[in-house]
Scaffold this motif. Structure first.
Motif, PDB file in Angstrom:
ATOM      1  N   LEU B 334       1.633  -0.949   0.021  1.00 50.62           N
ATOM      2  CA  LEU B 334       0.152   0.212   0.049  1.00 50.62           C
ATOM      3  C   LEU B 334       0.880   1.684  -0.286  1.00 50.62           C
ATOM      4  CD1 LEU B 334      -2.739  -1.392   2.763  1.00 50.62           C
ATOM      5  CD2 LEU B 334      -2.493  -1.343   0.598  1.00 50.62           C
ATOM      6  N   TYR B 335       0.447   2.578  -0.868  1.00 43.25           N
ATOM      7  CA  TYR B 335       1.176   3.502  -0.516  1.00 43.25           C
ATOM      8  C   TYR B 335       1.311   4.443  -0.145  1.00 43.25           C
ATOM      9  CZ  TYR B 335       0.978   1.613  -6.111  1.00 43.25           C
ATOM     10  OH  TYR B 335       1.476   0.090  -6.398  1.00 43.25           O
ATOM     11  N   GLY B 336       0.276   4.620   1.123  1.00 42.61           N
ATOM     12  CA  GLY B 336      -0.366   5.381   2.836  1.00 42.61           C
ATOM     13  C   GLY B 336      -0.485   6.741   2.098  1.00 42.61           C
ATOM     14  N   LYS B 337      -0.973   6.687   0.416  1.00 44.87           N
ATOM     15  CA  LYS B 337      -1.475   7.942  -0.263  1.00 44.87           C
ATOM     16  C   LYS B 337      -3.549   8.107   0.625  1.00 44.87           C
ATOM     17  CE  LYS B 337      -0.059   7.200  -4.485  1.00 44.87           C
ATOM     18  NZ  LYS B 337      -0.527   6.970  -6.343  1.00 44.87           N
ATOM     19  N   ARG B 338      -3.074   9.607   1.499  1.00 45.21           N
ATOM     20  CA  ARG B 338      -4.086   9.999   2.042  1.00 45.21           C
ATOM     21  C   ARG B 338      -5.248  10.293   2.067  1.00 45.21           C
ATOM     22  NH1 ARG B 338      -0.836   9.609   6.540  1.00 45.21           N
ATOM     23  NH2 ARG B 338       0.792  11.174   6.706  1.00 45.21           N
ATOM     24  N   THR B 339      -5.946   9.986   0.635  1.00 44.89           N
ATOM     25  CA  THR B 339      -6.742  10.343   0.145  1.00 44.89           C
ATOM     26  C   THR B 339      -6.762   9.572  -1.200  1.00 44.89           C
ATOM     27  OG1 THR B 339      -5.747  11.970  -1.722  1.00 44.89           O
ATOM     28  CG2 THR B 339      -7.668  13.152   0.859  1.00 44.89           C
ATOM     29  N   MET B 340      -8.241   8.860  -0.811  1.00 42.64           N
ATOM     30  CA  MET B 340      -8.739   7.979  -2.075  1.00 42.64           C
ATOM     31  C   MET B 340      -9.707   8.803  -2.998  1.00 42.64           C
ATOM     32  SD  MET B 340     -11.177   5.807  -3.517  1.00 42.64           S
ATOM     33  CE  MET B 340     -12.457   4.988  -2.488  1.00 42.64           C
ATOM     34  N   ARG B 341      -9.074   8.352  -4.823  1.00 39.77           N
ATOM     35  CA  ARG B 341      -9.960   9.010  -5.203  1.00 39.77           C
ATOM     36  C   ARG B 341     -10.135   7.955  -6.460  1.00 39.77           C
ATOM     37  NH1 ARG B 341      -6.349  13.153  -6.238  1.00 39.77           N
ATOM     38  NH2 ARG B 341      -5.786  12.049  -7.691  1.00 39.77           N
TER      39      ARG B 341
END
Lengths: 355, 355
Positions: B334-341
């Motif tokens: 998982l890339y640790g992105k704060r927001t999902m789009r």
């Protein structure tokens, strides 16, 4: 409950184990915060946040624990008061104080092994000179070790004959000790395994370890050991982990004795140097396995993908990085330590051989 | 000259590719500094230092470049002025402006492939509506694509019949374009390879890619392709890399046509999504390979350790992390992105199958 990706895992300790744990945690989508007693350590440089404080600064530790979702201790020699304090903060502190206390004291540790049904060398607690004299009479040649704060061969004195006893006892300076019968082992081995809070257990393959001057030099996996010895090692570690109600990765080192006898020597309640090969040659590495266990995730597969051989780069060994980088079956791993000292673990490399 | 461990590598771009590069660089003992246009990106959280600035802020870029020993660009859509500026700062900036300029322009790219002796679909440059009408007459059904700034299927319009031409041309809004003949391919494949400054070259195994809505969904390695097709792919990428005097990891995507014909479609002058499996199933991963090449190190072994299958977690797919974590042959990343789009690359997982 599975800790969700995006949560913050705090790691106490900023060396190479923290560094490799931090990277494994990042791969699972966690943020990592490091607490260390010095700035700019190897782990801080791959973590999203870094706190500097003494390991006995309870105020700083409380702030640190409050800033993360889970605290994880990198090494077993954290002060007992610190461990107890962290445990008092909540249930998410791993490993627990029982595992730390047991691993910190060679006497408690060996007793714990035996109580778990796992044999060890014969041993005796040493508080006074008379204890050591009696122990030498009963057990013959052996090794006198401080109960606490010994690692990488420090705090150990070999006793071969009765005339060694006096000097050996004096050298301890009154530190509580244990006398262990000399084990004429054929090989040294270790088993890395993990246990989850709900009792799931998974072991990596048994490894063979070659020490020099009490420091791990080389690990070969799989160990040259019969299948029944390897499975007894797995059952021994399972018994120890269950009795400790352990959560996380645990390493137990064994002596392989003539005739297939297996004696537990010591344990580390954490990822271990002899498991570094997993990063290069196993489906899940020990670092990810540990993060999975402490984060309440199911364990990953421990399948080994190749025959492997891991060697430590101690002190000036690290100067061989150029020639290692040129060898096609070598996977090099350097810890980013700023200063080199003789015997200091600067990195390791893993040779990968087709199965 | 081999860049020594302890040196600082600067990465321009703070997404998942920068994150995985940063971790690979750390494993080789390098410190990593990230330059990104937003704070708290995935890469910054595994790097020792982080700079925030616009990609066209030349002053900030100069300061950044001065603070590191080597600059590495994560993505190919960095502004051309930025690339040229960075190149002017010194020889250590990789990849060079020729590779970036070629990969940024579909027309230059296809011409470059052909000049390297690598076949592509038939194509024509489109500047005016008359160009498109002529191209459609000559080539039949095809795809109109903007020359620049297209990725993951954006900026592409399919033309099936003459009556589509007008609307398609208008939709471009005057952007320079290329018209490409439709390729009735059997499969899509990609080859990830690396080249060093002294011309050493090493390729990973040919992969098969499954796209959905123009976005990579799944990569399987090895590709289901005859050995001679796989070796022609290697020779094609070698020729392209040599003509570019390329240093680093390069990905070329191919169409596998009926009868074993291989057509190059596009290239990425960097690590590529279709090479993420290497992190789980190859002796050296593409990220380490790239760092090795740009740091002047010899290339690592590209041996595949298992059959692998990589799948992207796009947008809400990331919600399946729990069930993926429970599957024993899955390695989750998982890339640790704060927001999902919707459609955003949030992570990937690799299934590992015994060879």
């Amino acid at each position: 409950m599975m800790l969700a990706p995006g949560s913050r895992i705090g790691i106490l300790g900023g060396g190479q184990l923290g560094r490799m744990l931090a990277m494994a945690a990042a791969r699972l989508g966690f943020d990592v915060s490091i607490y260390n007693d010095a700035p700019d350590g190897p782990a801080s440089r791959v973590a999203s946040e870094s706190h500097v404080g003494a390991f006995d600064d309870l105020d700083a530790l409380r702030d640190f624990a409050a800033s993360v979702d889970l605290v994880k201790v990198e090494f077993e020699n954290v002060p007992a008061a610190t461990a107890a304090f962290l445990a008092s903060l909540g249930p998410l502190i791993r490993p627990g104080p029982l595992a730390l206390a047991t691993a910190q004291d060679r006497l408690l540790e060996k007793r714990f092994f035996n109580e778990s049904g796992v044999p060890t060398v014969a041993f005796a607690p040493i508080a006074a000179r008379a204890d050591l004299e009696a122990a030498f009479s009963a057990l013959g040649a052996g090794i006198l070790k401080t109960r606490r704060n010994g690692y990488d061969g420090r705090g150990q004195i070999r006793i071969r004959e009765a005339s060694d006893v006096g000097a050996a006892f004096d050298a301890l300076g009154g530190a509580p000790a244990i006398y262990e019968q000399l084990a004429p082992f054929e090989r040294e081995a270790s088993l890395i395994a993990a246990r989850t809070a709900d009792g799931a257990f998974a072991a990596f393959d048994l490894c063979e370890n070659i020490h020099e001057d009490g420091i791990l030099r080389r690990t070969v996996c799989p160990a040259m050991a019969p299948a029944d010895v390897a499975s007894r090692a797995v059952e021994a570690v399972r018994a120890i982990a269950e009795r400790l109600d352990y959560v996380g990765v645990l390493c137990v080192e064994f002596f392989l004795m003539p005739g297939g006898v297996l004696l537990a020597n010591e344990m580390a309640p954490r990822v271990h140097n002899s498991g570094h090969w997993t990063e290069a040659g196993a489906q899940t590495c020990q670092f990810e396995q540990h993060i999975r266990a402490v984060a309440g995730w199911p364990l990953g597969a421990t399948t080994r993908l190749a025959r492997v051989e891991m060697e430590n780069l101690l002190g000036a060994d690290v100067g061989s990085w150029r020639s290692l980088a040129e060898q096609s079956n070598v996977r090099l791993h350097l810890y980013g330590k700023r200063t080199m000292r003789e015997g200091r673990k600067m990195g390791h490399f893993t040779r990968i051989w087709p199965r």
